[in-house]
Design an enzyme around this catalytic site. Structure first.
Site, PDB file in Angstrom:
ATOM      1  N   THR A 183      77.370  53.944   3.937  1.00  0.00           N
ATOM      2  CA  THR A 183      77.006  53.008   2.746  1.00  0.00           C
ATOM      3  C   THR A 183      76.053  53.411   1.793  1.00  0.00           C
ATOM      4  OG1 THR A 183      77.402  51.164   4.180  1.00  0.00           O
ATOM      5  CG2 THR A 183      76.123  50.703   2.464  1.00  0.00           C
ATOM      6  N   ARG A 211      88.109  42.781   8.073  1.00  0.00           N
ATOM      7  CA  ARG A 211      86.552  42.828   8.875  1.00  0.00           C
ATOM      8  C   ARG A 211      85.671  42.932   7.589  1.00  0.00           C
ATOM      9  NH1 ARG A 211      82.233  46.800   8.211  1.00  0.00           N
ATOM     10  NH2 ARG A 211      80.995  46.920  10.318  1.00  0.00           N
ATOM     11  N   GLY A 213      81.571  43.813   6.777  1.00  0.00           N
ATOM     12  CA  GLY A 213      80.332  44.370   7.513  1.00  0.00           C
ATOM     13  C   GLY A 213      79.280  43.655   6.890  1.00  0.00           C
ATOM     14  N   GLY A 237      77.330  47.392  11.044  1.00  0.00           N
ATOM     15  CA  GLY A 237      77.098  46.051  10.179  1.00  0.00           C
ATOM     16  C   GLY A 237      77.265  44.892  11.207  1.00  0.00           C
TER      17      GLY A 237
HETATM   18  N1  ASP Z   1      77.008  49.098   7.197  1.00  0.00           N
HETATM   19  C1  ASP Z   1      78.566  49.362   7.142  1.00  0.00           C
HETATM   20  C2  ASP Z   1      79.237  48.284   7.462  1.00  0.00           C
HETATM   21  O1  ASP Z   1      79.181  47.855   8.526  1.00  0.00           O
HETATM   22  C3  ASP Z   1      78.937  50.615   7.387  1.00  0.00           C
HETATM   23  C4  ASP Z   1      77.735  51.832   7.116  1.00  0.00           C
HETATM   24  O2  ASP Z   1      76.788  51.725   6.468  1.00  0.00           O
HETATM   25  O3  ASP Z   1      78.213  52.808   7.988  1.00  0.00           O
HETATM   26  O4  ASP Z   1      80.275  47.955   6.970  1.00  0.00           O
END
Ligand code: ASP
Length: 319
Positions: A183, A211, A213, A237
């Site tokens: 992210t 889905r 996050g 997430g």
């Molecule tokens: N936080 C993001 C999510 O859960 C993924 C990530 O940051 O790696 O979609």
């Protein structure tokens, strides 16, 4: 109305590793007296536009069915207004759509088809988020997983439904959640003391379609409040949604912790869940102190202020 401009600090911007090359875009805006909101949006947009970043925007890694779905949010610490979109499949700059949600709609979060309809009505152009890289990556995965399927997409879909019904997906997903995702987090404070936080992602590779996050969930992956600071997260997430991690960091700082203590406490909270999956957080207080913490590896983030010539690498703590 939350008051802005209480603190006078040097305008500055911080971002996760993948924002390193783009921070100069935001700092230019701050140098010209522009707002933290504009600086954050422009910086995140540049990361979204980069096809070589496989975890954000255009070129982001796809879901189980091979479609890239983007999530993003932006929060204005002066007004506590926020905008977010989730599961956007045909637009490459969800951060800008999120800003429009905040400024032009009566809502905070729009998802899927509704978000796309809104984006179109705001003048955003539809585009294909697939690149050679993300298509090949996905196809290699499908072929490797079930070679006998060949390219037969319909059978793959049936296989998935079967897989999901058997709950094997959960175990598999937890393993996968350690890799193939990321992210961008960007936080800025401007010459008026206004703080803005922006977050954007394509989420976890091979996530279930639909889905969502933490990135578009205000309080989980993103929070900004001029009276305290800004915070944002990366990583699994599902964990930060359960803990309202970004808002918790702000609450910890409000209760008297330093930005470093607040970040470390937030990661201790994640560790206490005893679940699989790494989480990292990045934060800034309203005096311009910054920090990051993670349970994966020592986190690195980048800093620029209006006097910087190049991004400065900063380290946080592994908790
Ligand atoms: N936080 C993001 C999510 O859960 C993924 C990530 O940051 O790696 O979609």
């Amino acid at each position: 109305m939350i008051k802005g401009g209480i603190m006078r600090v040097k305008p500055m911007i911080i971002g996760t590793r993948n924002a390193r090359e783009m921070l100069h875009i935001g700092v230019e805006i701050l140098r010209d007296g522009g707002s933290a909101l504009d600086a954050v949006e422009a910086t995140v947009r540049a990361v979204e536009d980069n096809p070589l970043d496989f975890t954000v925007g255009y070129g982001g890694l796809p879901n189980l069915l091979g479609e890239t779905e983007l999530d993003a949010s932006i929060m204005d610490g002066r007004t506590l207004r926020a905008g977010a979109v989730a599961a956007v499949k045909h637009f490459k700059n969800p951060i800008s759509i999120a800003r429009k949600v905040m400024e032009e709609s009566p809502h905070v979060l729009l998802v899927g088809e509704g978000a796309e309809l809104f984006a179109e009505s705001m003048g955003f152009k539809r585009c294909d988020l697939r690149t050679d890289h993300n298509r090949k990556f996905y196809e290699a995965f499908v072929k490797d997983k079930i070679p006998e399927l060949g390219d037969e997409f319909a059978r793959w879909r049936n296989y998935l439904m079967e897989y999901i019904r058997n709950y094997r997906l959960r175990e598999w997903y937890e393993r996968l959640s350690m890799e193939h995702h990321g992210t961008v987090n960007v936080i800025a404070i401007d010459s008026r003391g206004d703080i803005c936080t922006g977050v954007s992602t394509s989420g976890l590779f091979l996530k279930l379609p639909g889905r969502v996050g933490d990135s578009p969930i205000i309080g989980a992956g993103n929070y900004a409040d001029n009276r305290v600071g800004g915070a944002a997260c990366t990583g699994r997430g599902e964990l930060t949604i359960r803990l309202s991690t970004a808002r918790s960091i702000i609450a910890y700082m409000k209760a008297g912790m330093s930005v470093a203590e607040a970040c470390m406490q937030a990661i201790r909270d994640v560790n206490a869940l005893e679940e699989t999956g790494g989480v990292s957080c990045l934060a800034m207080d309203n005096r311009g102190n910054t920090y990051a913490a993670s349970n994966r590896r020592t986190p690195i983030y980048y800093y620029m202020d209006v006097d910087s010539e190049a991004p400065e690498e900063r380290k946080g703590s592994l908790v």
